[in-house]
Design an enzyme around this catalytic site. Structure first.
Site, PDB file in Angstrom:
ATOM      1  N   THR A 119       0.812  -1.218   0.000  1.00 43.94           N
ATOM      2  CA  THR A 119       0.000   0.000   0.000  1.00 43.94           C
ATOM      3  C   THR A 119       0.848   1.272   0.000  1.00 43.94           C
ATOM      4  O   THR A 119       1.962   1.290   0.550  1.00 43.94           O
ATOM      5  CB  THR A 119      -0.908   0.008   1.247  1.00 43.94           C
ATOM      6  OG1 THR A 119      -1.535   1.290   1.360  1.00 43.94           O
ATOM      7  CG2 THR A 119      -0.123  -0.229   2.534  1.00 43.94           C
ATOM      8  N   TYR A 143      -1.667   0.088   9.985  1.00 40.96           N
ATOM      9  CA  TYR A 143      -1.923  -0.650   8.747  1.00 40.96           C
ATOM     10  C   TYR A 143      -0.709  -0.554   7.815  1.00 40.96           C
ATOM     11  O   TYR A 143      -0.150  -1.562   7.361  1.00 40.96           O
ATOM     12  CB  TYR A 143      -3.184  -0.091   8.075  1.00 40.96           C
ATOM     13  CG  TYR A 143      -3.360  -0.529   6.651  1.00 40.96           C
ATOM     14  CD1 TYR A 143      -3.487  -1.873   6.326  1.00 40.96           C
ATOM     15  CD2 TYR A 143      -3.379   0.409   5.611  1.00 40.96           C
ATOM     16  CE1 TYR A 143      -3.633  -2.272   4.998  1.00 40.96           C
ATOM     17  CE2 TYR A 143      -3.523   0.022   4.300  1.00 40.96           C
ATOM     18  CZ  TYR A 143      -3.652  -1.319   4.000  1.00 40.96           C
ATOM     19  OH  TYR A 143      -3.783  -1.714   2.702  1.00 40.96           O
TER      20      TYR A 143
END
Ligand code: UDP
Length: 329
Positions: A119, A143
């Site tokens: 990501t 995350y």
């Protein structure tokens, strides 16, 4: 060549289910491995399904033994920025320990071609910096940190065991299969476009804009959105890249176009031809001001074309799915 199975972790989820369809269309057999915590059995339509949890190494071993996959596409992960700030342990355990089990098993079974879904959140908030694959990584939420850790594991396993990886750092993913066989369905939903569509058709009262005081032209966060079909197409290209021995590589997956939250809302109003009820709310902890890819490496090296990744098309496809598609447990 005989049947080539690809192990798709998270194949019952949003991106994974679209990847299974793309793999099937490219002549591979996708084997979905999913714990169904956030995924849906109904979304597994293009190959065998194995229920299991990456946290249990024996579940992972079983699927390698049974299917002897030639490669892995690893999508399974918890992926909510907000939740990751409240429950970081969940993210480190699930995303990092689970991935380690998977990577370890892949090496043990000689399955050395590994495609990983990472990501842009690994870059963190870097105002004014063009984010390309060589940009430094300073994640500001758990995350992003958990995904960064898995990238590091892959780098070490490459050095030690010659495992090959393609790491894709996604920017924001949107849209749905235009044939609406699969689509985006989270419960609870946390992502911007499906939430806007929920507000449009009265499934929720309004869309809350998380922060209107960011240092951007309209005060809302800016993101770079990619159509899920374009995204999974490039995964197949990445797999082929590995299969012809081109070696480990990192690719950003974004278009380079940034959209603010307000711009996405406006587009959704146009596409649906309905008003979008909004409420202006507080910032969401962990959110970066602006995440836009500054790289076209995937285009130049993999031959990727992100032809569906314009906002109108993404919302149109999401809206079609939204009106017809839903999964049940
Ligand atoms: N967002 C928002 N309201 C919502 C959900 C998201 O304003 O109800 C914003 C969020 O702050 C971010 C952008 O929309 O700037 C995209 O968020 P999403 O959760 O879809 O993806 P993320 O960027 O976290 O991966």
């Amino acid at each position: 060549m005989g049947e080539q199975k690809v192990l798709v972790t998270g194949g019952a989820g949003y991106i994974g289910s679209h990847a299974c369809k793309a793999l099937k269309q490219a002549g591979f057999t996708p084997v979905t491995f999913d714990n169904l915590v956030t995924g849906w059995r109904d979304a597994v339509k293009f190959g065998p399904f194995e229920r299991g949890d990456l946290i249990n190494k024996s579940d992972v071993d079983r699927v390698f033994e049974e299917h002897a996959p030639v490669a892995v596409m690893h999508f399974a992960a918890l992926s909510q920025v907000g939740e990751s700030m409240q429950e970081p342990g969940l993210y480190w355990r699930n995303n990092v320990m689970g991935s380690l089990n998977l990577i370890q098993a892949a090496v043990e079974y000689g399955c050395i071609d590994f495609v990983f879904s990472s990501t842009c959140a690994t870059y963190g908030d870097q105002d004014g910096v063009v984010l390309d694959e060589d940009s430094s990584q300073h994640p500001i939420n758990a995350y992003g940190a958990s995904k960064r850790a898995v990238e590091n594991i892959l780098a070490d396993f490459r050095t030690a065991y010659r495992m090959n990886h393609v790491i894709f750092r996604y920017f924001n993913v949107a849209g749905a299969d235009p044939e609406a066989e699969v689509g985006e369905f989270h419960q609870p939903e946390t992502h911007l476009i499906p939430l806007i569509l929920d507000a449009v058709d009265g499934k929720r009262d309004a869309l809350t804009i998380f922060g209107t005081d960011y240092d951007t032209p309209d005060g809302t966060c800016i993101r770079d959105y990619v159509h899920v079909c374009d995204l999974v197409d490039v995964h197949v290209l990445g797999l082929k890249w590995l299969q012809v021995g081109r070696g480990s590589r990192v690719f950003n997956l974004g278009t380079g176009d940034g959209f603010s939250v307000r711009e996405v809302i406006d587009q959704a109003g146009h596409v649906t031809n309905r008003p979008v009820p909004i409420v202006e709310g507080a910032r969401r902890p962990g959110d970066c001001t602006k995440l836009v890819s500054g790289s076209s490496r995937a285009v130049s090296e993999l031959g990727w074309s992100a032809g569906r990744s314009n906002m109108k098309q993404m919302i149109t496809d999401a809206w079609r799915w939204h009106q017809n598609g839903a999964y049940t447990k």
